[in-house]
Scaffold this active site. Structure first.
Site, PDB file in Angstrom:
ATOM      1  N   GLU A   1      46.995  43.962  44.540  1.00  0.00           N
ATOM      2  CA  GLU A   1      46.312  44.964  43.710  1.00  0.00           C
ATOM      3  C   GLU A   1      46.974  46.324  43.885  1.00  0.00           C
ATOM      4  O   GLU A   1      47.438  46.643  44.990  1.00  0.00           O
ATOM      5  CB  GLU A   1      44.826  45.049  44.112  1.00  0.00           C
ATOM      6  CG  GLU A   1      44.057  43.770  43.804  1.00  0.00           C
ATOM      7  CD  GLU A   1      42.558  43.881  44.121  1.00  0.00           C
ATOM      8  OE1 GLU A   1      42.116  44.972  44.558  1.00  0.00           O
ATOM      9  OE2 GLU A   1      41.847  42.894  43.923  1.00  0.00           O
TER      10      GLU A   1
ATOM     11  N   HIS B   1      38.738  44.899  39.894  1.00  0.00           N
ATOM     12  CA  HIS B   1      38.012  45.130  41.146  1.00  0.00           C
ATOM     13  C   HIS B   1      36.816  46.062  40.926  1.00  0.00           C
ATOM     14  O   HIS B   1      36.698  47.125  41.545  1.00  0.00           O
ATOM     15  CB  HIS B   1      38.933  45.706  42.222  1.00  0.00           C
ATOM     16  CG  HIS B   1      38.493  45.378  43.619  1.00  0.00           C
ATOM     17  ND1 HIS B   1      39.363  45.120  44.643  1.00  0.00           N
ATOM     18  CD2 HIS B   1      37.255  45.262  44.168  1.00  0.00           C
ATOM     19  CE1 HIS B   1      38.697  44.861  45.755  1.00  0.00           C
ATOM     20  NE2 HIS B   1      37.406  44.956  45.491  1.00  0.00           N
TER      21      HIS B   1
END
Length: 531
Positions: free
Chosen positions: A263, A281
């Site tokens: 990420e 997220h």
């Protein structure tokens, strides 16, 4: 002087005000966490550091933080904090594991619904002016079996919500007791059974060596054909390549992912596959959750800096404010017992054994263990504290054991500390009197009653006449005032000990004079932190 805290990420003004209202000096610089060099320059000024995910508390930063006592992470994940470096430096690391639990659980349920009814694709199709009603045939959640991997705080909330949707819930969690499973209304199963039975699978475990790729290629192959998989926990729990292949083959009917192995996720094997819902997220991304975790971390850090209360620490046992008040003298006693042993022991320690007797055995023993180990370790490293000492002890291969027992003697409670080396065992016991003052009550099995002072002298000798006179005369002739004098012996004519509490540090010449008398087997000056 008031403790000083730096807020280097975007916490709410309300959270910052909590620090101010509690009498803490706070600097609110929400963009400083992104400036690594400047943060490194200023971090030495602060007792506390409050962060979200932008600030990276690396080993380099922590080592530069000479006054830092606590790092507070607003949120559950501490991937941006070097926990090992913090522990070695004696810095407590706190998070807020419950502030975003409901939000994350709701997101998981939302993702499950979205993938069950193909809502994102249907929405995009309709926005494009199509009317593909027959293309988006979904499935109901009612009566379907939901497999929950990890039934802790967030997973437990998901179980509750799923039962409300009339789903059948099974859970795999090695730490889930049968009683807790019954309370949640779920059936506890092994992982293989969950994989075989579940129509939907949702993950709610941290990323560890044991959970990494828990949905591996092999385990995905064990799942029921047509299963739908949801992950709002941590990237790395699913083998994304294997999941993509299973989606393409039709073995997995759909997936909903809020987290990814890398990420920010700018690419992934599952991107642009049919019936795959992806979000960036967002598990904790609600106004309520962001405010809750900010307020919680401010309160927790303030409590620790002002009262010593420890909440949601990842590298130290939690101690409530109430416990801190009651246990304060006992924690100090444990430190003193450790300090005595540490100063007396020069050879490597193999094991530490702690006995808790009476009412102290019902207290927070993990905190007391840390205090005792800290006292021992400070003899060789004055910079250690209750956070770093257990880490150092573990690195040195020192084993720790504790024993509890009901009141067994004249004292309502006491602590006995024993260390084992290759050459000997050494033990000391102490208690806390009604005035709140710690006392030594036994050394080497010899009963005593000794007040603890900053400067002390410990001697061993055979039980012969002249010891008291020699000690008193030598101290007096050299201007050393004795505040308290304690004697003890194993038997008449046997081994005896003396423990003196004096007003000043005893100089080497005075110690030599005592040794030169030939009356003493050992003469050892001791120092204790009685502040």
């Amino acid at each position: 002087m008031a403790p000083k805290v730096l807020v280097s990420d975007k916490l709410s003004e309300t959270a910052v005000q909590i620090f101010r209202d509690r009498g803490i000096d706070v600097d609110f610089e929400p963009n400083l966490g992104k400036d690594k060099d400047r943060l490194l320059e200023v971090i030495g000024q602060y007792d506390g550091l409050a962060i979200r995910s932008a600030t990276k508390a690396t080993e380099k930063l922590i080592n530069a933080a000479t006054n830092l006592k606590v790092i507070g992470r607003a949120g559950i994940g501490v991937d941006n904090v070097d926990l090992n470096a913090a522990s070695k430096k004696g810095v407590i690391v706190m998070n807020t594991p419950f502030g975003n639990s409901i939000t994350t659980a709701e997101h998981a349920v939302s993702m499950m619904m979205a993938v069950a009814r193909q809502i994102p694709e249907a929405s995009a199709s309709t926005h494009a002016g199509k009317w593909e009603k027959s293309k988006f045939m979904g499935v109901e959640l009612t009566s379907k079996t939901l497999g929950v991997i990890g039934a802790g705080n967030i997973g437990g909330i998901v179980c509750d919500r799923a039962i409300g949707l009339k789903m059948k819930v099974i859970a795999y969690d090695p730490f889930l007791s049968e009683e807790r499973a019954a309370q949640l209304g779920v059936k506890k199963v092994e992982l293989d059974e969950l994989l075989e039975r579940a129509d939907f699978i949702t993950l709610h475990v941290p990323l560890t060596d044991k959970t990494r790729n828990i949905l591996s290629r092999e385990n995905i192959a064990k799942t029921k054909k047509g299963v739908r998989i949801v992950n709002c926990a941590r990237g790395g729990l699913i083998d994304e390549e294997a999941l993509a292949e299973a989606l393409k083959s039709g073995h997995v009917a759909g997936a909903a992912l809020d987290v990814f192995a890398v990420e920010p996720a700018t690419e992934s094997p599952v991107f642009n596959l049919p019936n795959v819902v992806c979000t960036p997220h967002l598990g904790a991304a609600t106004t309520e959750a962001q405010e809750n975790v900010a307020l919680q971390v401010a309160e927790q850090m303030s409590d620790y800096l002002l009262t010593g209360a420890v909440s949601n620490a990842l590298n130290m046992p939690s101690v409530t404010a109430e416990e801190a008040m009651v246990m304060g003298p006992w924690i100090k006693l444990a430190e003193h017992l450790g300090a005595f042993i540490g100063q007396m022991t020069e050879e490597p320690i193999k094991a530490i054994n702690i006995l808790y007797d009476g009412v102290v055995s019902t207290m927070n023993l993990e905190a007391l263990n840390c205090a005792a180990i800290s006292g021992i370790m400070k003899a060789s490293n004055p910079d250690v504290n209750m956070v770093s000492a257990p880490v150092i002890a573990k690195e040195r291969g020192i084993s720790l054991s504790k024993t509890t027992q009901e009141k067994s003697g004249v004292f309502d409670a006491y602590i006995k500390l024993t260390v084992v080396t290759d050459e000997r065992e050494r033990s000391i016991a102490g208690t806390v009197f009604s005035d709140g003052k710690p006392r030594f009550i036994q050394i080497k099995g010899i009963n005593i009653d000794a007040e603890i002072g900053q400067h002390m002298l410990y001697t061993t000798n055979n039980d012969v006449p002249g010891i008291i006179g020699t000690l008193g005369q030598t101290m007096g002739e050299n201007g050393v005032n004795i505040a308290n004098f304690t004697l003890g012996r194993a038997a008449v004519g046997g081994e005896a000990i003396a423990l003196l509490y004096v007003d000043d540090v005893i100089s080497d010449p005075v110690l030599k004079k005592l040794c030169d008398t030939g009356l003493f087997k050992s003469v050892k000056p001791l120092e204790f932190d009685v502040a």
